[in-house]
Write an enzyme that holds these catalytic residues in place. Structure first.
Site, PDB file in Angstrom:
ATOM      1  N   CYS A  15     -11.310   3.198  -0.912  1.00 53.02           N
ATOM      2  CA  CYS A  15     -10.016   3.584  -0.344  1.00 53.02           C
ATOM      3  C   CYS A  15      -9.786   2.678   0.854  1.00 53.02           C
ATOM      4  CB  CYS A  15     -10.058   5.048   0.099  1.00 53.02           C
ATOM      5  SG  CYS A  15      -8.554   5.570   0.955  1.00 53.02           S
ATOM      6  N   THR A  16      -8.548   2.207   0.988  1.00 49.87           N
ATOM      7  CA  THR A  16      -8.296   1.226   2.044  1.00 49.87           C
ATOM      8  C   THR A  16      -8.330   1.831   3.453  1.00 49.87           C
ATOM      9  OG1 THR A  16      -5.960   1.457   1.479  1.00 49.87           O
ATOM     10  CG2 THR A  16      -7.084  -0.465   0.644  1.00 49.87           C
ATOM     11  N   HIS A  17      -8.410   3.144   3.548  1.00 51.09           N
ATOM     12  CA  HIS A  17      -8.576   3.761   4.872  1.00 51.09           C
ATOM     13  C   HIS A  17     -10.036   3.687   5.354  1.00 51.09           C
ATOM     14  CE1 HIS A  17      -4.685   5.549   4.129  1.00 51.09           C
ATOM     15  NE2 HIS A  17      -4.719   6.270   5.228  1.00 51.09           N
ATOM     16  N   GLU A  23      -6.166   8.973   9.369  1.00 52.52           N
ATOM     17  CA  GLU A  23      -4.805   8.742   9.875  1.00 52.52           C
ATOM     18  C   GLU A  23      -4.533   9.521  11.148  1.00 52.52           C
ATOM     19  OE1 GLU A  23      -1.532   9.211   6.942  1.00 52.52           O
ATOM     20  OE2 GLU A  23      -2.788   7.767   5.893  1.00 52.52           O
ATOM     21  N   ASP A  33       0.865  -1.185   0.000  1.00 47.59           N
ATOM     22  CA  ASP A  33       0.000   0.000   0.000  1.00 47.59           C
ATOM     23  C   ASP A  33       0.901   1.234   0.000  1.00 47.59           C
ATOM     24  OD1 ASP A  33      -2.289   1.693   0.380  1.00 47.59           O
ATOM     25  OD2 ASP A  33      -1.843   1.778   2.513  1.00 47.59           O
ATOM     26  N   SER A  34       0.301   2.382  -0.242  1.00 44.45           N
ATOM     27  CA  SER A  34       1.050   3.639  -0.168  1.00 44.45           C
ATOM     28  C   SER A  34       1.532   3.899   1.259  1.00 44.45           C
ATOM     29  CB  SER A  34       0.137   4.780  -0.591  1.00 44.45           C
ATOM     30  OG  SER A  34      -1.015   4.797   0.230  1.00 44.45           O
ATOM     31  N   TYR A  41      -0.452   8.433  -2.203  1.00 49.64           N
ATOM     32  CA  TYR A  41      -0.499   8.115  -3.627  1.00 49.64           C
ATOM     33  C   TYR A  41      -1.680   8.825  -4.301  1.00 49.64           C
ATOM     34  CZ  TYR A  41       2.888   4.169  -3.528  1.00 49.64           C
ATOM     35  OH  TYR A  41       4.004   3.373  -3.437  1.00 49.64           O
ATOM     36  N   CYS A  65      -4.240  -1.079  -2.131  1.00 42.47           N
ATOM     37  CA  CYS A  65      -4.347   0.376  -2.240  1.00 42.47           C
ATOM     38  C   CYS A  65      -5.199   0.638  -3.480  1.00 42.47           C
ATOM     39  CB  CYS A  65      -2.951   0.963  -2.419  1.00 42.47           C
ATOM     40  SG  CYS A  65      -2.917   2.713  -2.808  1.00 42.47           S
ATOM     41  N   ASN A  66      -6.251   1.400  -3.322  1.00 41.71           N
ATOM     42  CA  ASN A  66      -7.114   1.667  -4.470  1.00 41.71           C
ATOM     43  C   ASN A  66      -6.410   2.507  -5.525  1.00 41.71           C
ATOM     44  OD1 ASN A  66     -10.257   0.962  -4.344  1.00 41.71           O
ATOM     45  ND2 ASN A  66      -9.422   1.054  -2.286  1.00 41.71           N
TER      46      ASN A  66
HETATM   47  N1  DGL Z   1      -4.157   3.756   0.251  1.00 36.93           N
HETATM   48  C1  DGL Z   1      -4.684   4.822  -0.557  1.00 36.93           C
HETATM   49  C2  DGL Z   1      -5.894   4.283  -1.354  1.00 36.93           C
HETATM   50  O1  DGL Z   1      -6.492   3.267  -1.009  1.00 36.93           O
HETATM   51  C3  DGL Z   1      -5.107   6.020   0.251  1.00 36.93           C
HETATM   52  C4  DGL Z   1      -3.982   6.842   0.819  1.00 36.93           C
HETATM   53  C5  DGL Z   1      -3.136   7.528  -0.225  1.00 36.93           C
HETATM   54  O2  DGL Z   1      -3.624   8.435  -0.928  1.00 36.93           O
HETATM   55  O3  DGL Z   1      -1.978   7.157  -0.319  1.00 36.93           O
HETATM   56  O4  DGL Z   1      -6.248   4.860  -2.348  1.00 36.93           O
END
Ligand code: DGL
Length: 266
Positions: free
Chosen positions: A185-187, A153, A10-11, A42, A73-74
């Site tokens: 989004c994984t968050h 976060e 993931d990012s 990302y 990560c999406n």
């Molecule tokens: N993990 C990213 C996603 O799922 C979100 C955080 C980022 O922008 O890096 O898109």
């Protein structure tokens, strides 16, 4: 091979929601997680930058002999899935988009689907494209919600600030007609309940982490790649270590863990 680790990247730390869901489903698996904390978010980066980061991380996970690679990560799934697949050769690669799209199209009697995610994910238009492949009469309305990931976060969930930010985004006219909402989004699993509460049962809010974990578990079983060992070893690598990342990582993984820093870019 069966005992080889599952590679997840993931990012940053959001992908730990997927790692957590997967660990719940497959407790005998070893996990190697890589969070690119040096380059997050990302969601704000160009397609080329995200592709280059993903390439480097994939090479790292392949060197660690991962039996499969999960792009948790999406934003990276949106723009780098094909490339990661090419690089991985015979090693199966999963993204976090297609399992959700397949499930949504199966679940949704009416196809008025909302999607929220980072700018990179929404600008790629990947959800609409993939949904239309399976159901060309679906109506898809997408909205970039870039404040949500940093808000989560920082631990702003289930309180006044998060209620206000969520309500501000979800009241956007673009989402006025939706019956289903994909949290792309994984968050966002961490605010799943809060978003459900906002809609008071009027919108089906889709829990991506569990859908993705279920899909991957099924595929690994089908390919005879599941481990049956009782001893597991996990590693959580990041490209930039801070105590604050470690604190957030525990919150996302819902368990104690130690982050290890590795530098892939020198
Ligand atoms: N993990 C990213 C996603 O799922 C979100 C955080 C980022 O922008 O890096 O898109």
């Amino acid at each position: 091979m069966k005992k080889s680790p599952i590679g997840i990247f993931d990012s940053g730390i959001g992908g730990l929601t997927i790692a957590h869901a997967l660990k719940e489903k497959l407790p005998n698996e070893n996990i190697i997680y890589f969070g690119d904390t040096e380059h997050l978010p990302y969601g704000e980066k160009s397609k080329t930058a995200i592709q280059n980061f993903s390439k480097k991380i994939t090479q790292f996970l392949l060197e660690k002999e991962c039996k499969t690679i999960i792009i948790a990560c999406n934003s990276a799934s949106s723009v780098a899935y094909k490339l990661v697949k090419e690089l991985a050769g015979n090693t199966p690669v999963f993204n976090v988009i297609n399992p959700v799209v397949a499930e949504v199209v199966k679940q949704c009697a009416e196809y008025n689907i909302g999607v929220i995610g980072t700018k990179a994910t929404i600008q790629s238009n990947i959800y609409e494209t993939e949904i239309k492949v399976l159901c060309n009469f679906a109506k898809v309305s997408s909205l970039a919600t870039p404040l949500l990931a940093p808000m989560i976060e920082e631990g702003f969930i289930n309180e006044d600030i998060s209620h206000t930010v969520i309500a501000n985004y979800l009241s956007n006219p673009k989402l006025a007609e939706i019956d289903h909402l994909i949290l792309a989004c994984t968050h966002y699993p961490l605010i799943h309940q809060e978003i459900k509460d906002y809609y008071k049962g009027k919108v089906n809010v889709i829990d991506s982490a569990n859908i993705v974990a279920k899909h991957i578990a099924k595929q690994l079983e089908k390919n005879n790649l599941l481990s049956n060992s009782n001893e597991t070893e996990h590693h959580f690598y990041v490209s930039n270590y801070t105590e604050s990342f470690e604190k957030s990582a525990k919150f996302f993984f819902q368990e104690d863990l130690k982050l290890e820093e590795v530098n892939l870019w020198d």
